[in-house]
Design a protein around this motif. Structure first.
Motif, PDB file in Angstrom:
ATOM      1  N   PHE A  93      -5.836   5.165  -1.537  1.00  0.00           N
ATOM      2  CA  PHE A  93      -5.361   3.941  -2.184  1.00  0.00           C
ATOM      3  C   PHE A  93      -3.836   3.926  -2.223  1.00  0.00           C
ATOM      4  CE2 PHE A  93      -9.533   4.768  -4.117  1.00  0.00           C
ATOM      5  CZ  PHE A  93     -10.155   3.528  -3.938  1.00  0.00           C
ATOM      6  N   ALA A  94      -3.290   2.721  -2.395  1.00  0.00           N
ATOM      7  CA  ALA A  94      -1.861   2.543  -2.621  1.00  0.00           C
ATOM      8  C   ALA A  94      -1.704   1.485  -3.701  1.00  0.00           C
ATOM      9  CB  ALA A  94      -1.152   2.108  -1.344  1.00  0.00           C
ATOM     10  N   ILE A  95      -0.608   1.561  -4.466  1.00  0.00           N
ATOM     11  CA  ILE A  95      -0.336   0.598  -5.529  1.00  0.00           C
ATOM     12  C   ILE A  95       1.069   0.043  -5.357  1.00  0.00           C
ATOM     13  CG2 ILE A  95       0.035   0.316  -8.018  1.00  0.00           C
ATOM     14  CD1 ILE A  95      -2.127   2.402  -8.497  1.00  0.00           C
ATOM     15  N   LEU A  96       1.197  -1.250  -5.500  1.00  0.00           N
ATOM     16  CA  LEU A  96       2.505  -1.911  -5.497  1.00  0.00           C
ATOM     17  C   LEU A  96       2.575  -2.848  -6.690  1.00  0.00           C
ATOM     18  CD1 LEU A  96       2.928  -2.821  -1.707  1.00  0.00           C
ATOM     19  CD2 LEU A  96       4.231  -1.114  -2.987  1.00  0.00           C
ATOM     20  N   MET A  97       3.721  -2.855  -7.356  1.00  0.00           N
ATOM     21  CA  MET A  97       3.998  -3.816  -8.426  1.00  0.00           C
ATOM     22  C   MET A  97       5.187  -4.648  -7.989  1.00  0.00           C
ATOM     23  SD  MET A  97       5.239  -3.097 -12.338  1.00  0.00           S
ATOM     24  CE  MET A  97       5.822  -4.407 -13.396  1.00  0.00           C
ATOM     25  N   TYR A 145      -4.530  -1.240  -3.212  1.00  0.00           N
ATOM     26  CA  TYR A 145      -4.992  -1.438  -1.840  1.00  0.00           C
ATOM     27  C   TYR A 145      -5.947  -0.312  -1.452  1.00  0.00           C
ATOM     28  CZ  TYR A 145      -0.952  -4.578  -1.563  1.00  0.00           C
ATOM     29  OH  TYR A 145      -0.046  -5.583  -1.790  1.00  0.00           O
ATOM     30  N   ALA A 146      -7.101  -0.690  -0.926  1.00  0.00           N
ATOM     31  CA  ALA A 146      -8.044   0.295  -0.370  1.00  0.00           C
ATOM     32  C   ALA A 146      -7.733   0.416   1.116  1.00  0.00           C
ATOM     33  CB  ALA A 146      -9.477  -0.166  -0.582  1.00  0.00           C
ATOM     34  N   LEU A 147      -7.407   1.631   1.549  1.00  0.00           N
ATOM     35  CA  LEU A 147      -6.931   1.841   2.917  1.00  0.00           C
ATOM     36  C   LEU A 147      -7.935   2.641   3.751  1.00  0.00           C
ATOM     37  CD1 LEU A 147      -3.220   2.806   2.118  1.00  0.00           C
ATOM     38  CD2 LEU A 147      -4.192   0.519   2.448  1.00  0.00           C
ATOM     39  N   SER A 148      -7.936   2.347   5.045  1.00  0.00           N
ATOM     40  CA  SER A 148      -8.821   3.060   5.970  1.00  0.00           C
ATOM     41  C   SER A 148      -8.224   4.364   6.461  1.00  0.00           C
ATOM     42  CB  SER A 148      -9.125   2.171   7.178  1.00  0.00           C
ATOM     43  OG  SER A 148      -7.929   1.879   7.884  1.00  0.00           O
ATOM     44  N   GLY A 149      -6.982   4.626   6.121  1.00  0.00           N
ATOM     45  CA  GLY A 149      -6.324   5.848   6.557  1.00  0.00           C
ATOM     46  C   GLY A 149      -4.960   5.955   5.905  1.00  0.00           C
ATOM     47  N   SER A 150      -4.227   6.991   6.268  1.00  0.00           N
ATOM     48  CA  SER A 150      -2.893   7.196   5.708  1.00  0.00           C
ATOM     49  C   SER A 150      -1.864   6.400   6.489  1.00  0.00           C
ATOM     50  CB  SER A 150      -2.527   8.683   5.749  1.00  0.00           C
ATOM     51  OG  SER A 150      -3.444   9.441   4.986  1.00  0.00           O
ATOM     52  N   PRO A 151      -0.976   5.696   5.788  1.00  0.00           N
ATOM     53  CA  PRO A 151       0.041   4.912   6.501  1.00  0.00           C
ATOM     54  C   PRO A 151       1.045   5.805   7.205  1.00  0.00           C
ATOM     55  CG  PRO A 151       0.471   4.914   4.144  1.00  0.00           C
ATOM     56  CD  PRO A 151      -0.861   5.573   4.332  1.00  0.00           C
ATOM     57  N   ALA A 200       1.184   8.155 -15.866  1.00  0.00           N
ATOM     58  CA  ALA A 200       0.575   9.183 -15.014  1.00  0.00           C
ATOM     59  C   ALA A 200       1.593   9.736 -14.032  1.00  0.00           C
ATOM     60  CB  ALA A 200      -0.609   8.597 -14.268  1.00  0.00           C
ATOM     61  N   LEU A 201       1.544  11.027 -13.834  1.00  0.00           N
ATOM     62  CA  LEU A 201       2.377  11.700 -12.845  1.00  0.00           C
ATOM     63  C   LEU A 201       1.486  12.614 -12.021  1.00  0.00           C
ATOM     64  CD1 LEU A 201       5.486  12.688 -15.013  1.00  0.00           C
ATOM     65  CD2 LEU A 201       5.326  10.814 -13.351  1.00  0.00           C
ATOM     66  N   GLY A 202       1.869  12.855 -10.791  1.00  0.00           N
ATOM     67  CA  GLY A 202       1.136  13.777  -9.945  1.00  0.00           C
ATOM     68  C   GLY A 202      -0.065  13.167  -9.252  1.00  0.00           C
ATOM     69  N   VAL A 203      -0.266  11.851  -9.403  1.00  0.00           N
ATOM     70  CA  VAL A 203      -1.351  11.171  -8.695  1.00  0.00           C
ATOM     71  C   VAL A 203      -0.724  10.351  -7.573  1.00  0.00           C
ATOM     72  CG1 VAL A 203      -3.280   9.561  -8.846  1.00  0.00           C
ATOM     73  CG2 VAL A 203      -2.724  11.043 -10.793  1.00  0.00           C
ATOM     74  N   GLY A 204      -0.901  10.798  -6.329  1.00  0.00           N
ATOM     75  CA  GLY A 204      -0.281  10.110  -5.218  1.00  0.00           C
ATOM     76  C   GLY A 204       1.191  10.456  -5.069  1.00  0.00           C
ATOM     77  N   THR A 205       1.854   9.752  -4.185  1.00  0.00           N
ATOM     78  CA  THR A 205       3.269   9.966  -3.899  1.00  0.00           C
ATOM     79  C   THR A 205       4.043   8.722  -4.289  1.00  0.00           C
ATOM     80  OG1 THR A 205       2.715  11.397  -2.034  1.00  0.00           O
ATOM     81  CG2 THR A 205       4.944  10.488  -2.094  1.00  0.00           C
ATOM     82  N   TYR A 206       5.163   8.931  -4.984  1.00  0.00           N
ATOM     83  CA  TYR A 206       5.947   7.802  -5.482  1.00  0.00           C
ATOM     84  C   TYR A 206       7.060   7.432  -4.491  1.00  0.00           C
ATOM     85  CZ  TYR A 206       3.707   7.978 -10.051  1.00  0.00           C
ATOM     86  OH  TYR A 206       2.788   7.925 -11.065  1.00  0.00           O
ATOM     87  N   PRO A 264      -5.807   9.642  -3.778  1.00  0.00           N
ATOM     88  CA  PRO A 264      -7.085  10.052  -3.173  1.00  0.00           C
ATOM     89  C   PRO A 264      -8.168   8.977  -3.283  1.00  0.00           C
ATOM     90  CG  PRO A 264      -6.175  11.803  -4.522  1.00  0.00           C
ATOM     91  CD  PRO A 264      -5.348  10.586  -4.795  1.00  0.00           C
ATOM     92  N   ALA A 265      -9.061   8.954  -2.316  1.00  0.00           N
ATOM     93  CA  ALA A 265     -10.141   7.968  -2.309  1.00  0.00           C
ATOM     94  C   ALA A 265     -11.104   8.173  -3.469  1.00  0.00           C
ATOM     95  CB  ALA A 265     -10.904   8.050  -0.985  1.00  0.00           C
ATOM     96  N   THR A 266     -11.100   9.367  -4.051  1.00  0.00           N
ATOM     97  CA  THR A 266     -11.997   9.652  -5.186  1.00  0.00           C
ATOM     98  C   THR A 266     -11.456   9.099  -6.499  1.00  0.00           C
ATOM     99  OG1 THR A 266     -10.906  11.809  -5.418  1.00  0.00           O
ATOM    100  CG2 THR A 266     -12.948  11.724  -4.129  1.00  0.00           C
ATOM    101  N   ALA A 267     -10.187   8.685  -6.496  1.00  0.00           N
ATOM    102  CA  ALA A 267      -9.570   8.191  -7.729  1.00  0.00           C
ATOM    103  C   ALA A 267     -10.081   6.790  -8.057  1.00  0.00           C
ATOM    104  CB  ALA A 267      -8.062   8.181  -7.592  1.00  0.00           C
ATOM    105  N   THR A 268     -10.244   6.522  -9.334  1.00  0.00           N
ATOM    106  CA  THR A 268     -10.648   5.193  -9.791  1.00  0.00           C
ATOM    107  C   THR A 268      -9.724   4.660 -10.879  1.00  0.00           C
ATOM    108  OG1 THR A 268     -12.163   6.160 -11.419  1.00  0.00           O
ATOM    109  CG2 THR A 268     -13.089   5.562  -9.245  1.00  0.00           C
ATOM    110  N   ALA A 269      -8.648   5.429 -11.198  1.00  0.00           N
ATOM    111  CA  ALA A 269      -7.748   4.992 -12.265  1.00  0.00           C
ATOM    112  C   ALA A 269      -6.425   5.740 -12.185  1.00  0.00           C
ATOM    113  CB  ALA A 269      -8.395   5.200 -13.634  1.00  0.00           C
ATOM    114  N   MET A 270      -5.423   5.157 -12.820  1.00  0.00           N
ATOM    115  CA  MET A 270      -4.128   5.801 -13.065  1.00  0.00           C
ATOM    116  C   MET A 270      -3.887   5.692 -14.557  1.00  0.00           C
ATOM    117  SD  MET A 270      -2.144   6.713 -10.257  1.00  0.00           S
ATOM    118  CE  MET A 270      -0.461   6.162 -10.420  1.00  0.00           C
ATOM    119  N   GLY A 271      -3.665   6.816 -15.219  1.00  0.00           N
ATOM    120  CA  GLY A 271      -3.420   6.783 -16.654  1.00  0.00           C
ATOM    121  C   GLY A 271      -2.020   6.290 -16.973  1.00  0.00           C
TER     122      GLY A 271
END
Length: 416
Positions: free
Chosen positions: A296-300, A364-370, A329-335, A319-326
């Motif tokens: 996944f990716a997130i944009l604001m 965004y649900a992605l089919s692979g890594s950008p 939150a830190l350490g989830v994905g790359t900023y 990760p595709a297993t993630a369903t939330a961001m607290g």
């Protein structure tokens, strides 16, 4: 395929001795009969070997020409053959039959050339080519359409079509729909069909149609395909267009949606998530991601008064297993870095203009890594990189109006 000019050789064989030895003044032009004098009984037009269809009429021709026309003829588009070019070609190809000429003449309905030495004519009227003189047995004969000679007289104008242009692709469920515009050049012949092809992992799937758009089916959901479009005419298939990347969208377990404890879609964002409060990043939850999601990716984003997109939050590699961001939150994905950089992380809204501002959170649900080059990654760079990989997206809109004397500042609200 025999060329229309074969008629000239054949009709010479039918020229009678008396006609070929015509002793009339070779410098005076004979009247060229009107086109309707070539009209014959239409009862067996085209099947008798000595006639052909010309518009709504049947006209006198020859066995050789009828045989040639029995095969598919090219209908030219790119090449516009002028009568004078046809006359010049006939003279250079058969100088004994057309030795020199007087000036071109326009004698309605013909544009014609007269050849005094052989007392012969070649003329064009209403897009049809006519011949008259001893080489036709002194009867008016039609050689067919002027356009049918284009590839013989102007061979460089006849070839494969160019590549289709402005190709775009829209992902579907196990399919991709490609839209495009016609090539700059048709290659001198009508384009008969277009073929769209999508390739991934050595597998190629194609579909054809006579115009845009074309849907290619049987694709694997979640797999990125490189798709092109090519055009074909009577000469063959031209070069392929520039490739576009598309990832078919699989059926999801439900509607892909995004929510937050910070507020409901269309609601107001608390000050805690702005530079007027703690500048915290909000909690986000999502569900219903499509099959084939790899990450996944997130944009604001927000749209300031000048209409340009401003990026407040850039996150990828979730990760595709993630369903939330607290919250925070830190350490989830790359900023990545927002528009108020250079710090990576959540850049709390700190609008300088009056009135409510709308902030959009999108997952965004992605089919692979950008594929990304350089760090830190900007919002625009990430948006462009994930476009061909996006299986689905879900958005949440929250608005915020700053107080008349806001306490915060942009510089004070950056999270590392």
């Amino acid at each position: 395929m025999k060329q229309p000019h074969d008629l000239i050789i054949t009709t010479m064989l039918f020229c009678t001795l008396a006609a070929c030895n015509d002793t009339r003044d070779a410098t005076s032009a004979m009247p060229m009969p009107a086109p309707q004098t070539a009209t014959v009984d239409a009862g067996h037009c085209g099947s008798d070997g000595v006639s052909l269809v010309a518009g709504s009429s049947c006209v006198r021709s020859s066995a050789i020409l009828a045989s040639a026309r029995a095969q598919p003829l090219q209908v030219t588009q790119a090449a516009s053959l002028e009568p004078t070019a046809l006359f010049d070609w006939a003279e250079s190809t058969y100088p004994g039959l057309f030795p020199g000429h007087k000036a071109d003449q326009t004698i309605a309905p013909y544009l014609l050339r007269y050849y005094p030495e052989t007392q012969s004519y070649m003329g064009v009227a209403d897009g049809l080519v006519y011949g008259y003189g001893p080489y036709t047995g002194n009867v008016l004969v039609s050689f067919g359409k002027l356009a049918d000679f284009s590839c013989t007289v102007l061979p460089a104008s006849c070839g494969l079509p160019g590549a289709p242009q402005s190709v775009t692709a829209v992902a579907g469920n196990a399919s991709a729909t490609l839209s495009f515009t016609a090539p700059a050049s048709s290659g001198g012949a009508d384009i008969s069909s277009y073929t769209a092809s999508c390739v991934a992992g050595g597998q190629r799937l194609s579909a054809s149609a006579v115009s845009s758009p074309i849907s290619v089916t049987g694709l694997s959901n979640g797999t990125s395909y490189s798709c092109t479009v090519s055009a074909s005419n009577v000469y063959g298939t031209g070069s392929a267009s520039a490739a576009v990347v598309v990832t078919p969208v699989g059926a999801s377990s439900g509607t892909f949606s995004l929510s937050s404890s910070a507020g409901s879609n269309g609601g107001t964002m608390p000050a805690d998530y702005t530079c007027d409060g703690m500048g915290s990043s909000p909690q986000l939850s999502w569900s219903g991601a499509p099959a084939g999601t790899k990450e996944f990716a997130i944009l604001m984003t927000t749209l300031p008064g000048d209409g340009t997109t401003k990026w407040n939050w850039v996150v990828y590699g979730i990760p595709a297993t993630a369903t939330a961001m607290g919250r925070d939150a830190l350490g989830v994905g790359t900023y990545g870095v927002g528009s108020d950089g250079p710090f990576r992380g959540y850049q709390a809204p700190c609008s300088q203009g009056p009135g409510a501002k709308l902030y959009t959170f999108t997952v965004y649900a992605l089919s692979g890594s950008p594929s990304l080059s350089g760090t830190p990654v900007s919002g625009q760079a990430l948006a462009s990189a994930i476009a061909p990989l996006t299986l689905a997206s879900a958005a949440l809109n929250l608005s915020y109006t700053r107080p008349s004397n806001p306490p915060g500042s942009t510089a004070a609200c950056m999270n590392p």
